[in-house]
Design an enzyme around this catalytic site. Structure first.
Site, short mmCIF file in Angstrom:
data_model
loop_
_atom_site.label_atom_id
_atom_site.label_comp_id
_atom_site.label_asym_id
_atom_site.label_seq_id
_atom_site.Cartn_x
_atom_site.Cartn_y
_atom_site.Cartn_z
N SER A 24 11.45 29.61 -74.51
CA SER A 24 11.10 31.02 -74.50
C SER A 24 9.61 31.18 -74.23
CB SER A 24 11.43 31.66 -75.85
OG SER A 24 10.83 32.94 -75.91
N HIS A 49 13.54 31.51 -70.66
CA HIS A 49 13.96 32.69 -71.42
C HIS A 49 12.76 33.63 -71.53
CE1 HIS A 49 16.52 34.73 -74.43
NE2 HIS A 49 15.41 34.92 -75.13
N ASP A 51 11.49 37.17 -73.15
CA ASP A 51 11.77 38.16 -74.20
C ASP A 51 11.05 39.47 -73.92
OD1 ASP A 51 13.44 36.82 -76.18
OD2 ASP A 51 11.76 35.43 -76.36
N MET A 53 10.30 43.13 -75.22
CA MET A 53 10.34 43.95 -76.44
C MET A 53 9.63 45.27 -76.18
SD MET A 53 9.26 41.00 -79.11
CE MET A 53 10.11 39.43 -79.20
N HIS A 82 15.91 38.64 -71.72
CA HIS A 82 16.50 39.17 -72.95
C HIS A 82 15.85 40.52 -73.24
CE1 HIS A 82 16.97 38.45 -77.61
NE2 HIS A 82 17.66 39.49 -77.18
N MET A 84 15.26 43.35 -75.43
CA MET A 84 15.30 43.92 -76.79
C MET A 84 14.69 45.32 -76.68
SD MET A 84 14.10 40.48 -78.74
CE MET A 84 13.46 39.82 -77.22
N MET A 153 21.92 36.00 -82.01
CA MET A 153 20.56 35.95 -82.58
C MET A 153 20.62 35.24 -83.93
SD MET A 153 18.44 37.18 -80.42
CE MET A 153 17.04 36.93 -81.50
N ASP A 191 19.44 31.89 -80.36
CA ASP A 191 18.04 32.27 -80.15
C ASP A 191 17.39 32.65 -81.47
OD1 ASP A 191 15.65 33.32 -79.21
OD2 ASP A 191 16.56 35.01 -78.14
C1 DX5 Z 1 12.97 36.65 -80.97
C2 DX5 Z 1 13.14 36.28 -79.52
C3 DX5 Z 1 13.21 34.83 -79.34
C4 DX5 Z 1 11.93 34.11 -79.67
C5 DX5 Z 1 12.31 32.80 -80.27
O1 DX5 Z 1 12.88 38.02 -81.09
O2 DX5 Z 1 14.34 36.85 -78.99
O3 DX5 Z 1 13.63 34.46 -78.02
O4 DX5 Z 1 11.10 33.89 -78.57
O5 DX5 Z 1 11.18 32.20 -80.78
P1 DX5 Z 1 11.28 30.97 -81.78
O6 DX5 Z 1 12.02 29.89 -81.06
O7 DX5 Z 1 9.85 30.64 -82.02
O8 DX5 Z 1 12.01 31.44 -83.00
ZN ZN Z 2 15.10 36.00 -76.96
#
Ligand code: DX5
Ligand code: ZN
Length: 259
Positions: A24, A49, A51, A53, A82, A84, A153, A191
């Site tokens: 990620s 990956h 993320d 947000m 991903h 979010m 998750m 994840d």
């Molecule tokens: C969390 C994300 C994850 C995050 C995981 O909100 O969706 O993809 O990057 O990070 P680690 O592996 O550090 O928990």
């Molecule tokens: Zn993620």
């Protein structure tokens, strides 16, 4: 523009008999993002990956399509985006154009989910559906025949570096049993808090795609860490006789290479 030949997303996603390791980018050093993306590519990880947000669906903001576009200019990897986000419908097209190969939306969006799946497909991208820890696994069942991956998750989303929530393992097991029962072929991705130990635990439960931020980027030798995660997950899945692992081979122990 991207100077790398692009992977065939269809071919990439459907290679069935292997474990998918997906670092990620959230855990990367953003002061040298291009180099970090290249580091992931050189590590022979399967997917990157990304993320996204929005500060609303989750209490944090990460980055947008522009950063994905920059990452794409440094890599031909499969980009696993991903979302979010509370309003993914306004983001699907921009992320598709920026270089996403798959986009994952959250089942917590309720009635919007059906239309979002359709919209991602209509962009020619692979479809993921994510489920947060408090949401019962029954919420995803109606969509299983329409997705390419289910993202379980294993932390509450929003931040990297959190601890793995053990209670999510039965969700993975339920997904495996539905996948078999319904004769489907979606990936089961985990994840959040994924390190060598928790990855192996998830693999034993039947997961086949592993997102890891701090668990991989925290290692000095990313390539060795990716190999080790692939090896420990394969071994764990083989030990349980999971069909996706039984025909895979892996050579030599690399445990000694990782401190
Ligand atoms: C969390 C994300 C994850 C995050 C995981 O909100 O969706 O993809 O990057 O990070 P680690 O592996 O550090 O928990
Ligand atoms: Zn993620």
């Amino acid at each position: 523009m991207n100077s790398f030949p692009k992977v065939d997303a269809q071919e990439e996603l459907l290679k069935p008999k292997r474990m998918i390791i997906a670092p990620s980018l959230l855990a990367a050093n953003f002061s040298k993002i291009g180099l970090e993306v290249m580091r992931v590519q050189l590590s022979k990880a399967d997917w990157l990956h990304l993320d996204i947000m929005d500060g609303h669906f989750v209490p944090n903001i990460s980055f947008g399509p522009q950063v994905v576009k920059v990452a794409r200019s440094h890599s031909r990897m499969f980009f696993d985006v991903h979302l979010m986000c509370s309003k993914p419908e306004i983001l699907i097209e921009p992320f598709a154009q920026a270089g996403a190969d798959s986009m994952t939306v959250h089942v917590e969006l309720g009635k919007q989910v059906e239309g979002l799946i359709w919209k991602i497909r209509s962009e020619g991208k692979k479809v993921g559906l994510a489920i947060n820890p408090p949401t019962p696994i029954s919420a995803v069942e109606p969509y299983l025949g329409k997705i390419d991956m289910l993202l379980v998750m294993t932390v509450n989303p929003g931040f990297g570096g959190q601890s793995f929530i053990e209670e999510m393992i039965p969700k993975v097991q339920q997904a495996v049993s539905w996948r078999k029962e319904k004769k489907l072929n979606f990936h089961i991705e985990v994840d959040g808090g994924i390190n060598f130990e928790t990855a192996a635990e998830c693999a034993a439960a039947g997961a086949d795609a592993f997102v890891s931020g701090t668990g991989l980027f925290g290692k000095r030798n990313l390539k060795a860490a990716v190999r080790k995660m692939r090896q420990v997950t394969l071994q764990a899945a083989k030990n349980q006789g999971h069909p996706r692992a039984t025909e895979l081979d892996f050579s030599g122990s690399i445990h000694r290479q990782i401190k």
